[in-house]
Design a protein around this motif. Sequence first.
Motif, short mmCIF file in Angstrom:
data_model
loop_
_atom_site.label_atom_id
_atom_site.label_comp_id
_atom_site.label_asym_id
_atom_site.label_seq_id
_atom_site.Cartn_x
_atom_site.Cartn_y
_atom_site.Cartn_z
N MET A 126 49.45 48.07 46.25
CA MET A 126 48.67 47.15 47.04
C MET A 126 47.18 47.26 46.72
O MET A 126 46.48 46.27 46.78
N ARG A 127 46.75 48.47 46.42
CA ARG A 127 45.33 48.66 46.13
C ARG A 127 44.93 47.84 44.90
O ARG A 127 43.87 47.22 44.87
N THR A 128 45.80 47.81 43.88
CA THR A 128 45.51 47.05 42.67
C THR A 128 45.43 45.56 42.98
O THR A 128 44.53 44.86 42.51
N TRP A 129 46.37 45.07 43.77
CA TRP A 129 46.36 43.65 44.14
C TRP A 129 45.09 43.29 44.91
O TRP A 129 44.45 42.29 44.65
N ARG A 130 44.72 44.12 45.86
CA ARG A 130 43.52 43.84 46.67
C ARG A 130 42.25 43.85 45.81
O ARG A 130 41.36 43.04 46.01
N SER A 131 42.19 44.76 44.86
CA SER A 131 40.99 44.82 44.02
C SER A 131 40.93 43.67 43.02
O SER A 131 39.85 43.23 42.63
N ARG A 168 42.32 40.61 43.59
CA ARG A 168 42.44 39.31 44.27
C ARG A 168 41.23 38.40 44.07
O ARG A 168 41.40 37.21 43.80
N PRO A 169 39.99 38.86 44.18
CA PRO A 169 38.86 37.96 43.96
C PRO A 169 38.83 37.33 42.56
O PRO A 169 38.36 36.22 42.37
N GLU A 170 39.37 38.05 41.58
CA GLU A 170 39.41 37.51 40.22
C GLU A 170 40.59 36.58 40.02
O GLU A 170 40.53 35.66 39.20
N PHE A 171 41.67 36.80 40.76
CA PHE A 171 42.88 36.01 40.58
C PHE A 171 42.85 34.71 41.39
O PHE A 171 43.35 33.68 40.93
N THR A 172 42.27 34.71 42.55
CA THR A 172 42.29 33.54 43.44
C THR A 172 41.71 32.28 42.79
O THR A 172 42.29 31.21 42.93
N PRO A 173 40.61 32.33 42.06
CA PRO A 173 40.12 31.10 41.41
C PRO A 173 41.12 30.52 40.41
O PRO A 173 41.15 29.31 40.19
#
Length: 98
Positions: free
Chosen positions: A1-6, A8-13
Motif C-alpha cells: 500500500m505504501r508504494t501505491w500511495r507514494s 498515486r500523484p504520478e498515476f492519477t493524471p
Amino acid sequence: MRTWRSARPEFTPHLAFPSAIRTVAYSTNMVESINSRLRKATRNRGHFPSEQAALKVLYLAVREQINPKARDTNHVAAHWKEALNQFSLFFEDRLSIQ
C-alpha cells in the motif's frame, strides 16, 4: 500500500487520458516486439558493408512487423490508429499528421 500511495500523484493524471492512449502508453509489448525483431534481423545477417545497408535491413524489419498483410496474426499496430487520433486531439501543437 505504501508504494501505491507514494505513486498515486504520478498515476492519477494518467487516468485523464482516453483508454486508447492509456492502452498504448502502458503496453510495452509492442516496443519489445519491435526491438526483438530488430535484434533478430541484425544478428542473422552478421556484418553489413555500410551503414546504409544496415538501415535498409532495419527499415524492412520494422515495415514487416507493422504491415498487417505481412502477418496473419494480430499485428503490432492494431490500436495505433485510434490512439493516434486521440494523441492528435490532446497534443495537436506537438503532433502533425500528414
